[in-house]
Write a protein that holds these residues in place. Structure first.
Motif, PDB file in Angstrom:
ATOM      1  N   TRP A 227       0.826  -1.205   0.000  1.00 58.00           N
ATOM      2  CA  TRP A 227       0.000   0.000   0.000  1.00 58.00           C
ATOM      3  C   TRP A 227       0.862   1.258   0.000  1.00 58.00           C
ATOM      4  O   TRP A 227       1.890   1.328   0.686  1.00 58.00           O
ATOM      5  N   PHE A 228       0.437   2.246  -0.791  1.00 60.63           N
ATOM      6  CA  PHE A 228       1.163   3.514  -0.898  1.00 60.63           C
ATOM      7  C   PHE A 228       0.204   4.690  -0.755  1.00 60.63           C
ATOM      8  O   PHE A 228      -0.928   4.643  -1.227  1.00 60.63           O
ATOM      9  N   LEU A 229       0.715   5.719  -0.089  1.00 57.20           N
ATOM     10  CA  LEU A 229       0.040   7.014  -0.062  1.00 57.20           C
ATOM     11  C   LEU A 229       0.685   7.865  -1.136  1.00 57.20           C
ATOM     12  O   LEU A 229       1.888   8.143  -1.087  1.00 57.20           O
ATOM     13  N   SER A 230      -0.085   8.275  -2.139  1.00 56.46           N
ATOM     14  CA  SER A 230       0.443   9.047  -3.266  1.00 56.46           C
ATOM     15  C   SER A 230      -0.054  10.477  -3.202  1.00 56.46           C
ATOM     16  O   SER A 230      -1.239  10.731  -2.976  1.00 56.46           O
ATOM     17  N   VAL A 242      -0.387  24.821 -16.039  1.00 57.42           N
ATOM     18  CA  VAL A 242       0.339  23.668 -15.513  1.00 57.42           C
ATOM     19  C   VAL A 242       1.366  23.190 -16.536  1.00 57.42           C
ATOM     20  O   VAL A 242       1.041  22.953 -17.705  1.00 57.42           O
ATOM     21  N   LEU A 243       2.615  23.077 -16.094  1.00 60.78           N
ATOM     22  CA  LEU A 243       3.681  22.555 -16.941  1.00 60.78           C
ATOM     23  C   LEU A 243       3.864  21.062 -16.737  1.00 60.78           C
ATOM     24  O   LEU A 243       4.083  20.314 -17.696  1.00 60.78           O
ATOM     25  N   ARG A 244       3.782  20.640 -15.470  1.00 58.45           N
ATOM     26  CA  ARG A 244       3.980  19.224 -15.141  1.00 58.45           C
ATOM     27  C   ARG A 244       3.422  18.956 -13.745  1.00 58.45           C
ATOM     28  O   ARG A 244       3.089  19.895 -13.011  1.00 58.45           O
ATOM     29  N   TRP A 245       3.337  17.695 -13.407  1.00 62.70           N
ATOM     30  CA  TRP A 245       2.946  17.260 -12.063  1.00 62.70           C
ATOM     31  C   TRP A 245       4.127  16.520 -11.439  1.00 62.70           C
ATOM     32  O   TRP A 245       4.752  15.679 -12.088  1.00 62.70           O
ATOM     33  N   CYS A 246       4.426  16.834 -10.186  1.00 64.29           N
ATOM     34  CA  CYS A 246       5.482  16.139  -9.438  1.00 64.29           C
ATOM     35  C   CYS A 246       4.822  15.366  -8.301  1.00 64.29           C
ATOM     36  O   CYS A 246       4.051  15.942  -7.520  1.00 64.29           O
ATOM     37  N   GLY A 247       5.138  14.078  -8.221  1.00 66.14           N
ATOM     38  CA  GLY A 247       4.471  13.259  -7.220  1.00 66.14           C
ATOM     39  C   GLY A 247       5.392  12.265  -6.534  1.00 66.14           C
ATOM     40  O   GLY A 247       6.506  11.998  -6.992  1.00 66.14           O
ATOM     41  N   THR A 248       4.909  11.727  -5.430  1.00 68.71           N
ATOM     42  CA  THR A 248       5.625  10.694  -4.687  1.00 68.71           C
ATOM     43  C   THR A 248       4.647   9.610  -4.255  1.00 68.71           C
ATOM     44  O   THR A 248       3.449   9.858  -4.073  1.00 68.71           O
ATOM     45  N   ASN A 249       5.180   8.403  -4.081  1.00 70.99           N
ATOM     46  CA  ASN A 249       4.430   7.270  -3.527  1.00 70.99           C
ATOM     47  C   ASN A 249       5.161   6.833  -2.263  1.00 70.99           C
ATOM     48  O   ASN A 249       6.319   6.417  -2.328  1.00 70.99           O
ATOM     49  N   THR A 250       4.496   6.929  -1.124  1.00 76.36           N
ATOM     50  CA  THR A 250       5.104   6.578   0.159  1.00 76.36           C
ATOM     51  C   THR A 250       4.518   5.263   0.653  1.00 76.36           C
ATOM     52  O   THR A 250       3.296   5.132   0.782  1.00 76.36           O
ATOM     53  N   ASP A 251       5.380   4.298   0.918  1.00 80.69           N
ATOM     54  CA  ASP A 251       4.939   2.982   1.382  1.00 80.69           C
ATOM     55  C   ASP A 251       4.346   3.110   2.788  1.00 80.69           C
ATOM     56  O   ASP A 251       5.017   3.525   3.733  1.00 80.69           O
ATOM     57  N   ILE A 252       3.067   2.763   2.907  1.00 77.96           N
ATOM     58  CA  ILE A 252       2.377   2.849   4.202  1.00 77.96           C
ATOM     59  C   ILE A 252       1.802   1.485   4.588  1.00 77.96           C
ATOM     60  O   ILE A 252       0.851   1.413   5.370  1.00 77.96           O
ATOM     61  N   GLN A 255       1.890   0.841   8.341  1.00 76.08           N
ATOM     62  CA  GLN A 255       0.938   1.708   9.031  1.00 76.08           C
ATOM     63  C   GLN A 255      -0.495   1.259   8.771  1.00 76.08           C
ATOM     64  O   GLN A 255      -1.339   1.274   9.678  1.00 76.08           O
ATOM     65  N   LYS A 256      -0.764   0.867   7.518  1.00 76.24           N
ATOM     66  CA  LYS A 256      -2.115   0.423   7.182  1.00 76.24           C
ATOM     67  C   LYS A 256      -2.451  -0.867   7.919  1.00 76.24           C
ATOM     68  O   LYS A 256      -3.576  -1.039   8.426  1.00 76.24           O
ATOM     69  N   GLU A 257      -1.488  -1.799   7.988  1.00 76.92           N
ATOM     70  CA  GLU A 257      -1.729  -3.043   8.717  1.00 76.92           C
ATOM     71  C   GLU A 257      -1.944  -2.758  10.189  1.00 76.92           C
ATOM     72  O   GLU A 257      -2.819  -3.377  10.843  1.00 76.92           O
ATOM     73  N   LEU A 258      -1.141  -1.826  10.742  1.00 75.53           N
ATOM     74  CA  LEU A 258      -1.304  -1.469  12.150  1.00 75.53           C
ATOM     75  C   LEU A 258      -2.669  -0.834  12.376  1.00 75.53           C
ATOM     76  O   LEU A 258      -3.357  -1.141  13.366  1.00 75.53           O
ATOM     77  N   GLN A 259      -3.073   0.043  11.456  1.00 70.66           N
ATOM     78  CA  GLN A 259      -4.388   0.679  11.567  1.00 70.66           C
ATOM     79  C   GLN A 259      -5.498  -0.363  11.520  1.00 70.66           C
ATOM     80  O   GLN A 259      -6.473  -0.291  12.286  1.00 70.66           O
ATOM     81  N   GLU A 260      -5.363  -1.346  10.631  1.00 71.33           N
ATOM     82  CA  GLU A 260      -6.374  -2.404  10.529  1.00 71.33           C
ATOM     83  C   GLU A 260      -6.413  -3.232  11.815  1.00 71.33           C
ATOM     84  O   GLU A 260      -7.483  -3.643  12.272  1.00 71.33           O
TER      85      GLU A 260
END
Length: 293
Positions: A227-230, A242-252, A255-260
């Protein structure tokens, strides 16, 4: 036919050579320098007598450029091909500036090289800007590859054209980078989520939103989904487009398993409280019945 009186003369060449902003030079077929214009003398501090020869010019180059320049010039002399190179020349003050060196052969009626005419054009300011830009690009790439997130950039319409190294390592597409370019990033998304992710990203792009955020699973190179938070932000020009989009994907994933786990524990606690409440109500009812009996 051009009248003889209007044909270029050696004096015309000398006038033109002194007029243009470049350092101008000429050699015989072997590369022996026979002429330099006044700008050469003004820049290098060398007189014409000091400058003639086949090796003097190379001694004025930055040490790291000498061998490369000598090989390139030797190849042109041997083949008669157009000569072009960028190198650093020392001025009479001792500092070095970048020049673009170019030369063309002049051939006789038989096709043999009779002489060479060349110029050195000062490109120092442009070169410094180019090197500074390259340095910023290198710094950006180093930083982008150092962060723990998967990073990417997309054009104004959402087609991805760049990923950092961690993306390729995670997805296993390092040797086939084109596989996830453009809108092919969808191929590593979970089939149960890809439509919603795509719709959300398109909505952010075409509605001119100031940011985009979503949580979804991405397939790792071994087939496992994590799972990733993007998050992504648009980069705009001065006009606000808009010229471009800059993004990141953070592995969560953790955290998601802990939340569950917490949510399951909370649900279990609620169930226990409910059942315990029912038990207490039943016990109260039984106690009342005994007291009334």
């Amino acid at each position: 036919m051009v009248p003889a009186s209007l044909s270029p003369t050696p004096a015309d060449f000398s006038f033109l050579a002194e007029l243009i902003p470049q350092l101008v030079w000429a050699t015989d077929p072997t590369g022996y320098h026979t002429y330099f214009n006044q700008r050469w003398t003004d820049y290098t501090g060398y007189t014409l007598a000091d400058s003639v020869g086949d090796e003097m010019w190379n001694n004025l180059l930055y040490p790291d450029d000498r061998e490369r320049a000598r090989k390139r010039w030797s190849r042109s002399l041997a083949t008669g091909e157009f000569y072009e190179i960028e190198y650093r020349f020392r001025s009479k003050d001792g500092d070095y500036r970048w020049f673009l060196g170019q030369a063309v052969p002049v051939r006789d009626e038989a096709g043999n090289v009779a002489k060479w005419f060349g110029t050195c054009t000062d490109i120092h300011d442009q070169k410094m800007q180019e090197l500074a830009l390259r340095k910023r690009e290198q710094d950006f790439t180093t930083l982008a590859n150092a962060i723990p997130q998967l990073a990417w950039m997309a054009d104004a319409e959402g087609a991805i054209f760049w990923y950092n190294q961690r993306w390729f390592e995670y997805t296993g597409t390092e040797n086939h980078q084109e596989q996830t370019m453009g809108w092919n990033w969808q191929t590593v998304h979970h089939p149960d989520h890809v439509e919603a992710v795509t719709a959300g990203f398109r909505r952010a792009i075409f509605e001119g939103q100031e940011s985009w955020e979503a949580t979804f699973p991405l397939r790792r190179h071994d087939g496992e989904y994590r799972w990733f938070l993007s998050r992504a932000l648009p980069v705009r020009n001065e006009a606000g487009n808009v010229l471009r989009w800059c993004g990141t994907n953070t592995d969560i994933t953790e955290q998601k398993e802990l939340q569950e786990q917490i949510e399951r524990a909370y649900s279990d606690l609620e169930a226990k409280i409910m059942f315990r409440t029912l038990d207490l109500e039943r016990e109260v009812q039984e106690l009342r019945q005994k007291l009334n009996g």
